[in-house]
Each structure stands twice: as C-alpha cells, then as structure tokens.
Design an enzyme around this catalytic site. Structure first.
Site, PDB file in Angstrom:
ATOM      1  N   ASP A 127       0.876  -1.168   0.000  1.00 23.42           N
ATOM      2  CA  ASP A 127       0.000   0.000   0.000  1.00 23.42           C
ATOM      3  C   ASP A 127       0.917   1.223   0.000  1.00 23.42           C
ATOM      4  OD1 ASP A 127      -2.064   1.762  -0.006  1.00 23.42           O
ATOM      5  OD2 ASP A 127      -3.164   0.868   1.667  1.00 23.42           O
TER       6      ASP A 127
HETATM    7  C1  BGC Z   1      -4.951   3.368  -0.001  1.00 21.30           C
HETATM    8  C2  BGC Z   1      -5.021   2.402  -1.170  1.00 21.30           C
HETATM    9  C3  BGC Z   1      -4.811   3.158  -2.454  1.00 21.30           C
HETATM   10  C4  BGC Z   1      -3.471   3.847  -2.387  1.00 21.30           C
HETATM   11  C5  BGC Z   1      -3.127   4.618  -3.643  1.00 21.30           C
HETATM   12  C6  BGC Z   1      -3.693   4.200  -0.037  1.00 21.30           C
HETATM   13  O1  BGC Z   1      -3.756   5.227   0.885  1.00 21.30           O
HETATM   14  O2  BGC Z   1      -5.023   2.670   1.205  1.00 21.30           O
HETATM   15  O3  BGC Z   1      -6.259   1.752  -1.160  1.00 21.30           O
HETATM   16  O4  BGC Z   1      -4.909   2.301  -3.542  1.00 21.30           O
HETATM   17  O5  BGC Z   1      -3.486   4.757  -1.317  1.00 21.30           O
HETATM   18  O6  BGC Z   1      -3.893   5.742  -3.759  1.00 21.30           O
END
Ligand code: BGC
Length: 759
Positions: free
Chosen positions: A284
C-alpha cells in the site's frame, strides 16, 4: 455423463500435447536462428512461448541492478521500466469504484486544483454493489472500469477492496463488500474476472485485515489464526484460487506484531505457499519500513517510488501519520544483497512475478495507448443498474411505496443529501464523474411536470457550510422543511454522511447521523405521515430515534453518479427493490460484536470477538440487530418450497469428488416482476469446536415474473462444512449431521433439511 467428460479430457490432453510440441519446435527454431548468427528477436519477445519461459529468458538477460530497480516504483502510480529490454512501466490508477486521477495522493487529486483532472464514470460504492448480490453485474462493472482504464492509457486498477466490515465505524466500510467472507470473496472474484478479462491488472486489497483507519500506520492487530482463516483471509483466497488474481496489495497495519508489508507469515506462508498465489504483491502507498525483511517476507513491489515518494515522505502530515517508504530503492536493495541479507534468487522471484503479470496482461508486447472511450452509455448503464439493484427497501408500511404518479401531485424532497449528489465516501476511491445525479434531480426528472417538487435543505451537512451552521439558520432550515413536508402529498428525506465525514484516513466518530438529521426526520414525519426516509451513507446509522414512526425506509448507500436516477426508479416502482443487506445493521454501536475491542489501546487492538463478526455474532449470541444480514423487502413476495438436499459423488478418472446438490423452488407469488436473492446457510452444532449459528455458503439472485417459479440449484463442496482447526492448523470437517438452511436473510430461514456428512 462420465464418459462424455472423459472424452473431453482426452481432447484437451491431445490438444495440450500438440501445443507443447509446437512451442518446443518454435523454441528450437529460434535457437537455431541465433546459432546461425541471424538477428532473431530474443526469446522473451516471442509471444508463442509460454509466459514462464519468456520470464526466465528475460530474467537471464537482466543485470542485478536492473532487477533491483524494479522493486520500487518510479513515480506515484508507475512501476520502474527497464527501457534497454523493452520492459514497460505498469501505469496504475485508483480504484475501486471507477478510475481516478493518478497525479498524486488523494489529498492532491481530490482537491479542486488537481493538476491532472480525470473525469470517469463513478460507479456505486463497494457496499452498494455488494447489496446487489449480483456477481454478473459486478463482473460487468469490473469490465467497464477496465475499459476506462485502457481508454485513459493506464494498465492497472487498484481494486477491488475485500476487507471485512468488522466495526460499523470503519471509515472505509463503504469501499468493501460487507461483513461476510463468502459474499466478499464471490464479488471480489467477479470484479477481478471482469478486469482481467480486458487485459487490465487488478489489485485485490488490503492484505490483510484492514478493518479500521484509526492509527492505520501504527496499529498492531492481534488476530488468532482461526479468525484470520475463517473471516479475514477467505476473500483473498477466493481471489487467488478462483480468479487467479494478478496482484495483491498489502495493508498498512501490523498483524500480530509485524507490518503487513514485511509479514512473512501473511505474504509467503499463506498467500504464496498456502493459497498458491503466482502474481506480485504491491505495498500500500507508503507502508514499507525496512529493506531486507520486506523483500524476504515476499513483498515484490514497493509503491510509490521516485521523486513523488520523496516529496510525500517529507510532508509533516505524512511524518505525523506514520507513513514510511522508499526502502526498496535499488541502492538499498543492492547494499543488502552485498551484505548477504538478500539473495539474488529472492530478487529473481520478486521480479519474475512482476514480469509474469506484465506479460499476462499483454503490455509487454503492445504498450498501451489510450484506446476507447470513457463514460459511454454502456458504462453509465452498468453504474445505474448497480445503483438500482443495490438499493435496499428496509421498511414499507401500508405499501407507501411505490409512489403512484397518477395519485400524487406534490412531493417535498428534503435533506442535506437530497439536493447534492453524494456519490461516494472520501479518500483514494473518490471518483470525479462528468456528471452526478442528486436525489432531487432524479426525482424531478422522473416525476415530470405533472408533480410539483419542493426542495428543502432541512439541515446543513455538519461542518460543510458555515452559513447553515448558526442556530438561526438551523431553525429556519428546519421550519422550511417541515412546512414543505406539510404541504406535500409525500415527503422524501435523504440523510446520511459525505466524503468529508466518512472517508479513508479516519473512522466515523459515531454511528449517529450527523448533527440535526435525526431532528429533521422527526420534524418531517410529524408534518407529514407519508414520509420516506432514505439513507445515503456507507456505514450503518442509529435509527432508534425515529424508526418506529417511519413508514418507509430505503438504503441507497453511496450510489455513484447514477444514484439519483436509481432512487427515483425505485420510488416510482420502475424498478422493484431487490437489494439485500451485505452487512447487519445494529440498533446501536454498543451492540456490535467488536464494540468492546475497538479502536484498541496503546496502538494495539485485539480481535477478541474472534470469528463472531456480523451475523455470526448476532445470530449466535441472540443479539437482535435493527435489520439483519441478507434482509431486504420487495414490492412483490416470494415463496420457497421443495427443498431437496442430495449428496453426490463423481469420478473423473482417478479423481473422486464429493459434494451436495441443493435444489429449492422459488416462486414470485405477488403481482410485480421482481428479483429475490436466495441464500444458503450451513448450520453445524456437532463439531467439538465452537461454531457460529450458521454461515453463508451459497447464494443466487433470480429474476421472476409474477407467478413464475424457478428451481435454484446450489452445489456445495466439502469446504462448505469445514472449520479451520487451531490444533491441526488445517481446514477440518467434523463428520455428522449438518443442517442446510435456505432463506431470504440470516434471520428469515424458510426451509431446512438435515444432511449427514461423512469424512
Ligand atoms: C490506499 C489504497 C490506495 C493507495 C493509492 C492508499 O492510501 O489505502 O487503497 O490504492 O493509497 O492511492
């Protein structure tokens, strides 16, 4: 029957041999060409070779430095390309309810000054799609989103979200598919099939157990192995084993003391070994905290990377919240290889996985140029069908709904969520659509000129507009709404939250509706007994203050850009409600299973409720929810009959498979066409281990004309009866008598039958 399938097998085997022989011949001939000194293309470029052969060939041609470079992103949403060898960057975009701008973090892309504006179809929130229980529709959604990904020249969509709704206050409940692991898994599989079928790369997220936003970069979750296997992992397992998903995104939190991004138990032992995952794991955004432990645990690609990651990590807000990253930059990885902390074989595995997906998706062979269109009528229709099918009719006293346009002359449309389209919750999933239909607009359009529509705010959304926040403004707004309701034939009050108070990054503070909304409902109901309350939010809300006197209640969740049209279709009976709750709605937060174990203390949270999540808790411990899991009314009625449960054994060659064939007849006994979601639960009270009252093991949505019947068939395999044993650390079946239950919700079991299951 058996003979027929044996013949098919033979044909398949023969054709596989022919194919292998062809591949062999091609490989030999290209080697010969090389020996002859011709300038034949390298083997990895040959699309006629097997993907694994191409990957192995390519790996051999890469330097260690090039391989190390591929472990960290090159930008906010791009992996690192290796231009010398023609390896493209994977261009990503969020996800999951449509395609979002890839220009930077959601703080940047959700701002009105967003540098790269991307306007795409805003599909209903995950929980709304889950309420459809319609796997075919979710697959169409995945396909539509993938087509938009391609139209924008991107390669990968960061979704679906399959995390379980453990607590009613999780800020991202709206993104997920509810509280049941089986339902979440089946919908996740459908979404992934839709996406991958278009050659676009999905990323099922967040592995694992991302169930609260509170301190998500520091929180340590203590979860026992049985609970992990039965509740928090099955949707990921289904994504791997049923949809062969190409990528999995790890979660931010720690599970049992170790960050998910460097958790060998989760990433290697479970995901790669136990489930057999062959794709790559992506972190993530900003969730890595080490180099060698992360690489060795099974993390394949750290995101984001490059200059945008540096800028993000330097921001005071990032430091405060505990994000971390840039641990898998090439220089750090190479230093750890030199120090003997990471082997080249490990890096080969990581990079091989990324290359495999690059090949499978086709982007190695034909780099994607923007192709196709965004927000086409077909894509809008999928969004509208999802929003419509997802609306759940929770109450309908005296058949107040559907509204009869020939008898109604005026409607008051009231509420902070009536006049504005609240398409989704906040954070990285919020899609910017070209248009969005508010409930007011949808109702106005459907009602036409013959019905007078009076809009009234009723109460400003808490914290949204200071002009409506003063005591005088509140009193005026409330009075105007009550007056409008009193003068109308029907009042429709749309309440709920919005993307600033229900969002990724923080949890919802309370299950209660935002300030003034309970009072608004009470005032409108007092002014007009023909009041329809509509919930427009992702998380459950407390309803006890008004529900007894509310004649009709709908839950439209966040319905995406077509939410207002969908609501109007349901209100006027153009569509018959068929949504069913994918999550139990408790009476109050304190009733919910994890209430005592949330948000945790000293950055630790113990999932002490174990497997008793959602209806597994309410139905086993006899706690009555406001509305149970699987519940939803219709404008018609359905009758269930003729339940039959037949164990079967089939032999295919030496493979013997055992299962249960369950059939049940469902009849539309009313006078309108409608759809019913038939749910199958398995009950086991003989196992020595504690088991929930019952568990969902199959479901089917069926559309029936008035008077029409259909026999629904379910085929259960042995996994439907098993529990995960903490002693043997295996899925285990306790032979004995189980009960097959078929019904219209977890608390509306219409038919039951016993079933003997032997080992
Ligand atoms: C989120 C993800 C997301 C990623 C990219 C993170 O903060 O938890 O779900 O895909 O950011 O934006």
């Amino acid at each position: 029957m058996i003979f027929r399938s044996l013949r098919l097998c033979l044909v398949f085997l023969l054709s596989s041999f022919t194919f292998l022989a062809l591949v062999q011949a091609q490989a030999t001939s290209s080697a010969a060409q090389n020996a002859a000194g011709t300038t034949a293309a390298p083997a990895y470029k040959s699309t006629s070779l097997l993907v694994d052969q191409r990957v192995q060939d390519l790996l051999k041609r890469m330097t260690l430095e090039e391989k190390a470079t591929m472990l960290s992103g090159s930008g906010w949403m791009e992996s690192a390309p290796i231009v010398r060898l023609g390896i493209p960057a994977i261009k990503m975009a969020d996800g999951p309810m449509g395609v979002r701008s890839w220009a930077g973090s959601s703080a940047i892309t959700n701002a009105s000054s967003n540098p790269v504006r991307v306007e795409t179809t805003s599909f209903p929130s995950g929980v709304a799609m889950a309420a459809t229980w319609d796997t075919a529709l979710v697959q169409r959604e995945g396909q539509a989103i993938a087509q938009e990904v391609k139209a924008l020249g991107r390669d990968m969509i960061l979704g679906p979200t399959v995390n379980i709704n453990r607590v009613p206050l999780w800020g991202r409940n709206f993104e997920g598919y509810g509280e049941d692991p089986y339902l979440s898994g089946q919908l996740g599989v459908a979404y992934i099939r839709g996406v991958q079928g278009e050659g676009v790369i999905p990323s099922v997220k967040h592995f694992a157990a991302n169930n609260e936003e509170f301190e998500r970069h520091r929180l340590d979750e203590t979860i026992d192995e049985r609970t992990l296997h039965e509740i928090y992992l099955p949707a990921f397992k289904a994504a791997v084993q049923q949809a062969d998903v190409w990528t999995v995104m790890s979660a931010y939190e720690k599970v049992n003391g170790t960050y998910c991004a460097e958790n060998p138990y989760l990433l290697t032992d479970i995901l790669k070994k136990e489930f057999g995952f062959k794709g790559f794991v992506v972190s993530d955004w900003g969730s890595t905290y080490s180099t060698a432990p992360t690489v060795n645990a099974g993390m394949d690609l750290e995101m984001p990377g490059g200059p945008p990651a540096k800028v993000m990590l330097a921001r005071p807000q990032t430091i405060m919240s505990g994000n971390s990253g840039l641990w898998l930059e090439a220089n750090k990885v190479l230093a750890d290889v030199k120090a003997g902390k990471i082997t080249e074989a490990t890096i080969d595995d990581n990079v091989g996985r990324i290359l495999r997906v690059i090949m499978l998706s086709g982007i190695m062979d034909s780099p994607r140029t923007a192709l196709g269109e965004v927000d086409t009528p077909e894509q809008q229709k999928v969004a509208r069908d999802g929003a419509t099918e997802g609306i759940v009719l929770l109450k309908n006293q005296n058949n107040l709904l559907p509204l009869d346009p020939s008898k109604i002359h005026s409607i008051a449309v009231i509420g902070p969520n009536a006049l504005v389209a609240r398409t989704g919750g906040g954070g990285s999933s919020l899609v910017r659509p070209k248009y969005a239909v508010s409930p007011l607009q949808g109702i106005q359009k459907r009602a036409g000129s013959g019905i007078q529509i009076t809009p009234a705010l009723g109460v400003g959304m808490d914290g949204e507009d200071p002009a409506h926040d003063t005591p005088e403004a509140r009193a005026n707004d409330l009075k105007a709404a009550a007056d409008a309701a009193a003068k109308a034939d029907v009042a429709i009050v749309v309440v709920g939250r919005y993307n600033k108070n229900e969002s990724e990054g923080f949890d919802v503070k309370t299950m209660d509706l935002p300030a003034g909304q309970d009072e608004l409902i009470a005032a409108v109901e007092k002014a007009n007994p023909r009041t329809v309350v509509v919930l427009n939010t992702g998380d459950p809300v407390t309803m006890t203050k008004w529900l007894d006197t509310t004649p009709a209640l709908l839950d439209m969740w966040y319905g995406g850009q077509e939410g207002g049209n969908a609501l109007a279709a349901i209100l006027f009976g153009d569509a018959n409600p068929s949504g069913k709750l994918p999550v139990s709605l408790p009476k109050k937060f304190e009733d919910s299973p994890a209430a005592k174990n949330y948000p945790g203390q000293d950055l630790k949270v113990h999932y002490a409720e174990g497997i008793y999540v959602g209806y597994r808790y309410y139905d086993t411990k006899n706690v009555e929810p406001q509305f149970p899991f699987g519940f939803g009314l219709s404008y018609t009625t359905f009758e269930y009959s003729d339940l039959s449960v037949i164990p079967f054994v089939t032999h295919s060659g030496t493979v013997k498979s055992e299962g249960t064939l369950v059939t049940v007849k469902v009849k539309n006994s009313g006078s309108r066409a409608g759809a019913e979601v038939v749910q199958l639960y398995v009950h086991d009270d003989h196992a020595k281990i504690d088991r929930p009252a019952h568990e969902l093991k199959a479901f089917k949505r069926v559309e029936l004309k008035p008077g029409e019947s259909q026999t629904i068939k379910f085929s259960l395999d042995k996994s439907a009866y098993e529990y995960w044993s903490p002693d043997t650390k295996q899925w285990t079946l306790a032979p004995g008598t189980f009960e097959i239950q078929v019904g219209a919700s977890s608390r509306d079991i219409r038919l039951k039958a016993p079933l003997q299951v032997m080992r």
